[in-house]
Design a protein around this motif. Sequence first.
Motif, PDB file in Angstrom:
ATOM      1  N   ALA A   1       5.622  -3.937   4.440  1.00 29.61           N
ATOM      2  CA  ALA A   1       5.627  -2.787   5.360  1.00 29.61           C
ATOM      3  C   ALA A   1       5.824  -3.200   6.807  1.00 29.61           C
ATOM      4  O   ALA A   1       5.266  -2.605   7.719  1.00 29.61           O
ATOM      5  CB  ALA A   1       4.365  -1.943   5.212  1.00 29.61           C
TER       6      ALA A   1
ATOM      7  N   THR B   1      10.813   6.111   8.976  1.00 30.29           N
ATOM      8  CA  THR B   1       9.691   6.650   9.748  1.00 30.29           C
ATOM      9  C   THR B   1      10.000   8.084  10.188  1.00 30.29           C
ATOM     10  O   THR B   1       9.137   8.958  10.155  1.00 30.29           O
ATOM     11  CB  THR B   1       9.438   5.742  10.974  1.00 30.29           C
ATOM     12  OG1 THR B   1       9.225   4.413  10.501  1.00 30.29           O
ATOM     13  CG2 THR B   1       8.234   6.200  11.771  1.00 30.29           C
TER      14      THR B   1
ATOM     15  N   THR C   1       8.294   3.471  17.630  1.00 27.72           N
ATOM     16  CA  THR C   1       7.446   2.901  16.582  1.00 27.72           C
ATOM     17  C   THR C   1       7.710   1.409  16.459  1.00 27.72           C
ATOM     18  O   THR C   1       8.855   0.990  16.348  1.00 27.72           O
ATOM     19  CB  THR C   1       7.767   3.585  15.224  1.00 27.72           C
ATOM     20  OG1 THR C   1       7.544   4.981  15.362  1.00 27.72           O
ATOM     21  CG2 THR C   1       6.893   3.037  14.110  1.00 27.72           C
TER      22      THR C   1
ATOM     23  N   GLY D   1       7.773  -2.272  14.630  1.00 31.27           N
ATOM     24  CA  GLY D   1       8.093  -2.634  13.250  1.00 31.27           C
ATOM     25  C   GLY D   1       6.969  -3.350  12.525  1.00 31.27           C
ATOM     26  O   GLY D   1       7.187  -4.370  11.879  1.00 31.27           O
TER      27      GLY D   1
ATOM     28  N   PRO E   1       3.130  -2.740  10.123  1.00 26.49           N
ATOM     29  CA  PRO E   1       2.547  -1.714   9.261  1.00 26.49           C
ATOM     30  C   PRO E   1       1.718  -0.682  10.019  1.00 26.49           C
ATOM     31  O   PRO E   1       0.979  -1.013  10.945  1.00 26.49           O
ATOM     32  CB  PRO E   1       1.650  -2.520   8.313  1.00 26.49           C
ATOM     33  CG  PRO E   1       2.211  -3.886   8.327  1.00 26.49           C
ATOM     34  CD  PRO E   1       2.777  -4.091   9.685  1.00 26.49           C
TER      35      PRO E   1
ATOM     36  N   ASP F   1       4.251   4.131   3.986  1.00 30.51           N
ATOM     37  CA  ASP F   1       4.763   3.106   4.896  1.00 30.51           C
ATOM     38  C   ASP F   1       5.674   2.118   4.161  1.00 30.51           C
ATOM     39  O   ASP F   1       6.715   1.703   4.690  1.00 30.51           O
ATOM     40  CB  ASP F   1       3.561   2.363   5.520  1.00 30.51           C
ATOM     41  CG  ASP F   1       3.950   1.568   6.752  1.00 30.51           C
ATOM     42  OD1 ASP F   1       5.130   1.618   7.131  1.00 30.51           O
ATOM     43  OD2 ASP F   1       3.078   0.899   7.330  1.00 30.51           O
TER      44      ASP F   1
ATOM     45  N   THR G   1       9.507   1.660   5.401  1.00 30.50           N
ATOM     46  CA  THR G   1       9.985   0.380   5.912  1.00 30.50           C
ATOM     47  C   THR G   1      11.254  -0.056   5.174  1.00 30.50           C
ATOM     48  O   THR G   1      12.180  -0.602   5.782  1.00 30.50           O
ATOM     49  CB  THR G   1       8.881  -0.691   5.778  1.00 30.50           C
ATOM     50  OG1 THR G   1       7.680  -0.168   6.335  1.00 30.50           O
ATOM     51  CG2 THR G   1       9.255  -1.969   6.506  1.00 30.50           C
TER      52      THR G   1
END
Length: 419
Positions: A266, A304, A342, A344, A346, A378, A382
Amino acid sequence: MEKQKKKLSLTTSIFISLVLGVIVGVLMQNVSDIAVNYIKPFGTIYLNLIKMVVVPVVLLSIMQGIVSLQDIKKVGAIGVRTIVYYFLTTALAITIGLIFANVLNVGAGYVLPAGELTYEASAAPNFMDTLVNIFPSNFFEPLSSATMLQVIVIAVFFGFGVILAGEKGQPASRAIDSLAEVSFKVMGMIIKLSPIGVFALICPVIAQNGPAVLLPLLKVILVAYVAYILHMVVVYSSAVKGFAGLSPIKFFKIMSGPILFAFSSASSVGVLPFNMEATEKLGARKEISSFVLPLGATINMDGTAIYQGVCAIFIAQIFGIDLNITQQLTIILTATLASIGTAGVPGSGMIMLAMVLQSVGLPVEGIALVAGIDRILDMGRTVVNITGDASCAVCVDAMDRRREAKRLAKQAKNAEAAK
Ligand code: ASP
């Protein structure tokens, strides 16, 4: 071949430890405090190490990518194509997420649990503040606080600086090359710890919440995964086929290693070295992928964006709030921006979900409902995130090759005419 065998065995062992983590987690449900106190810290150590190496990897590989392209016009052309590709695919992703969540009525049948929902919301920044905050006022601060968009701005400016400095920039260029290589090796060491890290991360989650935590939210998981898969199959397949003439089957076959690693870790940033290798096998040149991929691991998060769209509709529906078209368009805009912001690693997509919810006045407390299943969502998002990055590297590389071929043809024609 030897290398291939070794890498496969790492991804396989990561997958095995993921399954083991779930099994041990189920077995430890009665002693979940032991899992939380003694197993989870190893997961935290693993995440800390990834976070430690994120800044040097992103800073140096983007600088390396820019410097190795040498000519400013070329960086510009590749940069513009990359950003346009990232924006368009992210906007498409969130639209797909919204459509599926609406059509499949993601919130239907869910009964709000009695008791309080608590989630500490951070204030949503407005658009102009977000824009201003991309540009750092200090060189070191973004590096130490890992503010990734600012780190990218530093990498871009200093990368161009090295090119502009010409002869005098050469030692800097060699230093960047060498340091980038060193950071990748450090990243490689940390990746070897992934089987332990993945086990230690998933086991306490299952021990604490039990697999039953999944049941009432199964529909959210299903809708999100249907949208994830559809986006990958339709958008990325057509992109690699259309822009690069690459067979989607070949694309996904070569991507299976990075995909499996993304699913278990993730973390887009953690997948970077795998993604670099895979895109090279897919024919993208290193100077292109070393610019496109680290940038993508930081700003391009299609999975995401899908997740944020699905969760926003889920939360709206269970709280009985109707979202009109303007509000849904606002979600497209803010989720695109939120996915850029966001990190990268988890769990960061869930934090940015607050920004999306607040932009249309949805109760941020709703995040508490999906928090229990965040890890599962997640893992899938990912996978989408890194597959999007790889598809972009392949497409941008193909477009650049065409541009180069056209330029050479024109040159040859001019030379012919001059004779
Ligand atoms: N874990 C995701 C990634 O690394 C980001 C997210 O939480 O959405 O790509």
